[in-house]
Write a protein that holds these residues in place. Structure first.
Motif, short mmCIF file in Angstrom:
data_model
loop_
_atom_site.label_atom_id
_atom_site.label_comp_id
_atom_site.label_asym_id
_atom_site.label_seq_id
_atom_site.Cartn_x
_atom_site.Cartn_y
_atom_site.Cartn_z
N UNK A 246 0.83 -1.20 0.00
CA UNK A 246 0.00 0.00 0.00
C UNK A 246 0.87 1.26 0.00
N UNK A 247 2.02 1.23 0.71
CA UNK A 247 2.90 2.40 0.72
C UNK A 247 3.48 2.66 -0.68
N UNK A 248 3.96 1.61 -1.32
CA UNK A 248 4.47 1.78 -2.69
C UNK A 248 3.35 2.15 -3.65
N UNK A 249 2.15 1.63 -3.38
CA UNK A 249 1.01 1.97 -4.22
C UNK A 249 0.63 3.44 -4.11
N UNK A 250 0.64 3.97 -2.88
CA UNK A 250 0.38 5.40 -2.67
C UNK A 250 1.47 6.22 -3.35
#
Length: 486
Positions: free
Chosen positions: A138-142
């Motif tokens: 999710x962090x890389x996605x954001x």
């Protein structure tokens, strides 16, 4: 680090996340401003359709080797300094592009400014340093999704600047304004981030110049996987010669240089790895390069599709459906707008349900939606075409999120290089798709994307392995740090 994910905080690792996705956002505003500006540039300079398409190809050309090189540099020097250099230098080159007068000058400066697209690789390494494996998707996605929104930001703002100031030269003022903001932010970024949390170690490769691998078979695959990068550069060279941008003697000279560079890179990879392999790779440093290769081809489709489609969408709406330039640019801006939720969504679902299954789902969606777009005709309702591009965009961007949920879990100290190679393949996909677009009609362009995504889907199903267990890194004092993967 705490388990609860609070994305809208601006403290600790979340401050790093927000400052970094905005750095990526600004790099994409500058880099991908060409798409929404192209109708203005084409009219102001009386460019032919072929000249406009060549500029779009040149815009992604140097990004291919740049992402490889930047991946190595970020592993060696750290993300903070690398992002600042890319934003400042890229902004200056972009300003120079905006004030060129001849087509040849425009082409050269656009080619050079493409390196700013390598900024994406920098943040991948930085975010992986600040977020644990169970939150990395999710962090890389954001980071990737909200940063990629820079292309939508360019599409939604720059056409208004271009049409409001400077008359026929309005596009020059628009690109200059965006570039100045990138330069200022690049300087601000340097003084407000750090490469790792306090007390953490920034792991570096033992040697620079090529990626370390774990077996002779992996070394052969690594060298082979560099071939598409050089083929993409050769393809662009051929296209430039085909439209008489460069003479034949220069074309063959570039081909010769690319061949020499490939063999030099292969030799460097051999030299760096041969001693390492003869001594035996420690268990904690082993990884399967096929994982990297599969993610490369997956990003070839997802980001290659995203970059190619966002580059041609405004012209597609103008040429096939007769929309005015501003309306076409705004509608085209809907496509990258999807990055705000689709790419983080792909990362989040990967964290929750598994990387491989989400990649399988997203690639099924990409294939079906673009195969359908491959049957498009000019008599279709513009609303149905927009809906199909949105559906295809959601799946492709979610797929990119799932890919980079997995990239940091392969081998921590090589994350920059792995991200660089994967990112470069995204640009190879864009070059191939944009080159095809310059040779065929839009419907055939969409059909090719659908077919390629179906092929990669089969490779994912058969060969990709879900990251499991843990990876380890040896600290400077000899102790071993265990990094959980799931």
């Amino acid at each position: 680090m705490e388990d609860k994910l609070t994305l809208f905080s601006f403290k600790g690792k979340y401050k790093i996340l927000h400052l970094t996705w905005f750095a990526f956002f600004m790099s994409f505003v500058v880099w991908l401003s060409l798409g929404p500006m192209m109708p203005f540039i084409r009219e102001a300079l009386s460019l032919t359709q072929q000249q406009a398409k060549i500029l779009l190809i040149l815009n992604v050309a140097i990004t291919i080797p740049s992402r490889i090189v930047v991946g190595m540099l970020v592993d060696k020097f750290g993300p903070k300094i690398m992002f600042t250099v890319i934003l400042v230098l890229g902004g200056l080159i972009s300003i120079a592009f905006a004030w060129m007068q001849t087509y040849e000058q425009l082409a050269l400066l656009r080619f050079l400014s493409g390196f700013i697209g390598a900024g994406f690789v920098v943040g991948i390494r930085l975010i992986s340093e600040w977020f644990p494996a169970k939150q990395t998707g999710v962090a890389q996605g954001v980071y990737g999704g909200w940063g990629n929104f820079g292309s939508a930001g360019a599409a939604m703002t720059l056409p208004f600047i271009a049409s409001s100031f400077g008359g026929i030269d309005g596009w020059r003022y628009a690109i200059t304004a965006a570039s100045l903001v990138a330069i200022v932010y690049g300087i601000f970024y340097y003084f407000n981030v750090s490469n790792t949390p306090k007390g953490s170690t920034y792991f570096k490769p033992k040697k620079s110049g090529a990626m370390e691998v774990s077996s002779y078979a992996d070394l052969a695959l690594y060298i082979t996987m560099n071939v598409p990068l050089y083929l993409a550069l050769s393809l662009m060279t051929w296209k430039l010669a085909d439209v008489k941008m460069i003479p034949s003697i220069v074309e063959f000279g570039i081909f010769a240089v690319l061949i020499v560079l490939f063999f030099l890179q292969a030799l460097k990879a051999w030299q760096i790895n041969i001693v390492y392999l003869k001594l035996g790779v420690p268990k904690q440093h082993r990884y399967k390069f096929k994982q990297v290769a599969l993610l490369n081809w997956a990003y070839f489709v997802t980001f290659g599709t995203e970059l190619a489609v966002v580059s041609i969408l405004a012209m597609f709406y103008v040429d096939w459906f007769g929309l005015d330039k501003i309306t076409a640019a705004l509608l085209a801006g809907v496509y990258p707008f999807l990055n705000l939720f689709a790419r983080p969504g792909g990362g989040y679902l990967s964290d929750k349900f598994g990387r491989k299954i989400i990649l399988m789902v997203t690639f099924s969606g990409i294939s079906l939606s673009f195969l359908t777009l491959g049957t498009v005709e000019q008599e279709w309702s513009i609303y149905s075409v927009i809906a199909l591009t949105i559906i295809g965009g959601i799946f492709s961007k979610a797929g990119s999120g799932a890919i980079f949920a997995m990239v940091p879990l392969i081998q921590r100290r090589l994350t920059g290089q792995i991200a660089g190679m994967t990112g470069a393949f995204g640009n190879v996909g864009a070059v191939m798709f944009l080159t095809v677009n310059s040779l065929v009609d839009y419907d055939q362009f969409f059909m090719l994307i659908g077919i390629m995504s179906g092929v990669v889907l089969m490779l994912i199903v058969v060969f990709l392995e879900e990251p499991k267990g843990h990876m380890t890194e040896v600290l400077d004092d000899g102790t071993v740090e265990v990094i959980k993967l799931n």
